[in-house]
Design an enzyme around this catalytic site. Structure first.
Site, short mmCIF file in Angstrom:
data_model
loop_
_atom_site.label_atom_id
_atom_site.label_comp_id
_atom_site.label_asym_id
_atom_site.label_seq_id
_atom_site.Cartn_x
_atom_site.Cartn_y
_atom_site.Cartn_z
N ARG A 102 0.88 -1.18 0.00
CA ARG A 102 0.00 0.00 0.00
C ARG A 102 0.91 1.22 0.00
O ARG A 102 1.74 1.39 0.89
CB ARG A 102 -0.91 0.01 1.23
CG ARG A 102 -1.55 1.36 1.48
CD ARG A 102 -2.61 1.34 2.55
NE ARG A 102 -3.79 0.62 2.10
CZ ARG A 102 -4.98 0.71 2.69
NH1 ARG A 102 -5.15 1.49 3.75
NH2 ARG A 102 -6.00 0.02 2.24
N HIS A 129 -7.71 0.88 -6.00
CA HIS A 129 -7.92 0.06 -4.80
C HIS A 129 -8.66 -1.23 -5.24
O HIS A 129 -9.81 -1.46 -4.87
CB HIS A 129 -8.72 0.84 -3.77
CG HIS A 129 -8.64 0.27 -2.38
ND1 HIS A 129 -7.85 -0.81 -2.06
CD2 HIS A 129 -9.24 0.65 -1.22
CE1 HIS A 129 -7.99 -1.06 -0.76
NE2 HIS A 129 -8.82 -0.20 -0.23
N GLN A 132 -10.33 -3.87 -2.72
CA GLN A 132 -11.58 -3.40 -2.12
C GLN A 132 -12.75 -3.58 -3.08
O GLN A 132 -13.84 -3.98 -2.68
CB GLN A 132 -11.45 -1.91 -1.74
CG GLN A 132 -12.72 -1.33 -1.15
CD GLN A 132 -13.02 -1.88 0.23
OE1 GLN A 132 -12.18 -1.83 1.12
NE2 GLN A 132 -14.23 -2.42 0.43
N ASP A 219 -17.27 7.43 -0.63
CA ASP A 219 -15.99 7.33 0.08
C ASP A 219 -15.69 8.70 0.68
O ASP A 219 -16.40 9.69 0.37
CB ASP A 219 -14.90 6.90 -0.93
CG ASP A 219 -13.57 6.52 -0.28
OD1 ASP A 219 -13.51 6.42 0.95
OD2 ASP A 219 -12.58 6.34 -1.03
N CYS A 259 -16.26 1.76 1.64
CA CYS A 259 -15.06 0.93 1.90
C CYS A 259 -14.55 1.09 3.32
O CYS A 259 -13.85 0.21 3.81
CB CYS A 259 -13.98 1.24 0.87
SG CYS A 259 -13.31 2.91 0.98
N ARG A 287 -13.44 -8.41 2.62
CA ARG A 287 -12.02 -8.19 2.32
C ARG A 287 -11.21 -9.45 2.61
O ARG A 287 -10.33 -9.83 1.85
CB ARG A 287 -11.46 -7.01 3.13
CG ARG A 287 -12.00 -5.64 2.79
CD ARG A 287 -11.68 -5.24 1.36
NE ARG A 287 -10.25 -5.22 1.09
CZ ARG A 287 -9.42 -4.24 1.41
NH1 ARG A 287 -9.87 -3.14 1.96
NH2 ARG A 287 -8.12 -4.31 1.12
N1 NVA Z 1 -10.03 6.72 -0.92
C1 NVA Z 1 -9.58 6.32 0.41
C2 NVA Z 1 -9.80 4.85 0.59
C3 NVA Z 1 -9.38 4.34 1.96
C4 NVA Z 1 -9.55 2.85 2.10
C5 NVA Z 1 -8.12 6.67 0.58
O1 NVA Z 1 -7.34 6.48 -0.36
O2 NVA Z 1 -7.75 7.16 1.65
N1 CP Z 2 -11.10 -0.03 3.08
C1 CP Z 2 -9.81 -0.11 3.44
O1 CP Z 2 -8.92 -0.32 2.63
O2 CP Z 2 -9.59 0.08 4.76
P1 CP Z 2 -8.17 0.26 5.46
O3 CP Z 2 -7.62 1.60 5.03
O4 CP Z 2 -8.49 0.23 6.93
O5 CP Z 2 -7.28 -0.86 5.05
#
Ligand code: NVA
Ligand code: CP
Length: 305
Positions: A102, A129, A132, A219, A259, A287
């Site tokens: 990540r 993502h 997800q 989101d 998510c 997940r």
């Molecule tokens: N769009 C959000 C998703 C978090 C799981 C981010 O990138 O922070």
């Molecule tokens: N939805 C998701 O990816 O959550 P986290 O940021 O907690 O991993």
């Protein structure tokens, strides 16, 4: 470098493979899959951003499949002190059988995958993502029976989630309507590719997107790394909150997905996310099932039927 497959974005799998992955995840969800195809293996998880769901689902999932998961953050690894991405990839792959990353720039994950001799899975970038979205697709199948011909309404930022939804609509047979404020559209190339299917539309009015939807999803207004834009975004996105009135435009059996993490009172009201149409807890659980399906196939050699 040896032959291996990565999962960096939804189109890395064919339509048949995506459907097979969802079937495998469904078996895992039902407790019908007990194999341990990762027995004796090690799985590295590199997190340059925070995580609750992704971290725990990959860690528990790898362990359930027989592997030893290793949680790494910039505080612990030399990447945080400037060691090159490709050097890190070439070291880790000598010791582990698969990796999840990540991070911020999607190009960094692509570089990691290019240099790694073992499968690399994208656990979120600024652009995508995909894990997800597979969990979201599984949740739609679980609650609506099928994805086929369903109408998904994306409300809010054209962010990594929106981009991966566009990719999913490119590969699978459902309609996607995105309502994004001007200036916050999805990635132009990803959007154009999805729109070429004729099943993906971009509108400016969230009510038009929610009309007749089977799934309403949103989101946060500011993603990880965009914290400084929060105040500006709060103004741009104020008409893009999923509330009870917006849900009332969707079909009576429509479900709400997010998510997570969520900001109640910003992109969604408590009445919606904690209400009867919300499926966000199943979505979070899913997940685990999709992560396991991806690892079993890419790292464990599990075959897709
Ligand atoms: N769009 C959000 C998703 C978090 C799981 C981010 O990138 O922070
Ligand atoms: N939805 C998701 O990816 O959550 P986290 O940021 O907690 O991993």
């Amino acid at each position: 470098m040896t032959e291996h497959r990565d999962f960096l974005a939804i189109p890395d799998f064919s339509t048949d493979e995506l459907e097979g992955l969802l079937r495998l995840a469904r078996r895992m969800q039902r407790g019908e899959y007990r194999a341990r195809p990762l027995e004796g293996m090690a799985f590295a998880m590199l997190f340059m951003k925070s995580s609750t769901r992704t971290r725990v689902s990959f860690e528990v999932g790898a362990w359930q499949l027989g592997a030893h998961p290793i949680f790494l953050t910039p505080r612990d690894v030399q990447l945080g002190r400037g060691e090159a991405v490709n050097d890190t990839a070439r070291v880790l792959d000598r010791m582990v059988d698969g990796m999840m990353i990540r991070t911020f720039a999607h190009a960094d994950v692509e570089e990691f995958a290019r240099y790694s001799a073992v499968p690399v899975i994208n656990g979120l970038t600024d652009l995508q993502h995909p894990c997800q979205i597979l969990a979201d697709l599984l949740t739609v199948q679980q609650h609506l029976g099928t994805l086929r011909r369903k109408r998904v309404a994306w409300i809010g930022d054209g962010n990594n989630m929106a981009n991966s939804w566009c990719d999913a609509a490119l590969m699978l047979d459902f309609d996607l309507v995105l309502a994004c404020p001007a200036g916050y559209d999805p990635d132009p190339a990803i959007l154009a590719r999805a729109q070429a299917t004729g099943r993906v539309t971009l509108v400016r009015d969230p009510r038009a997107a929610a009309e007749g939807a089977d799934v309403v999803t949103t989101d946060v207004w500011a993603s990880m790394g965009q914290e400084e834009e929060q105040a500006v975004r709060a103004v741009s996105f104020r008409e893009f909150r999923v509330d009870e009135a917006l849900m009332a435009r969707a079909r009576p059996e429509a479900i709400f997905l997010h998510c997570l993490p969520a900001h109640r009172g910003e992109e969604v009201t408590p009445g919606v996310i904690d209400g009867p149409r919300s499926r966000v807890w199943d979505e979070a659980e899913n997940r685990l099932h999709v992560q396991k399906a991806i690892m079993a196939v890419l790292i464990g050699g599990e075959r897709l039927d």
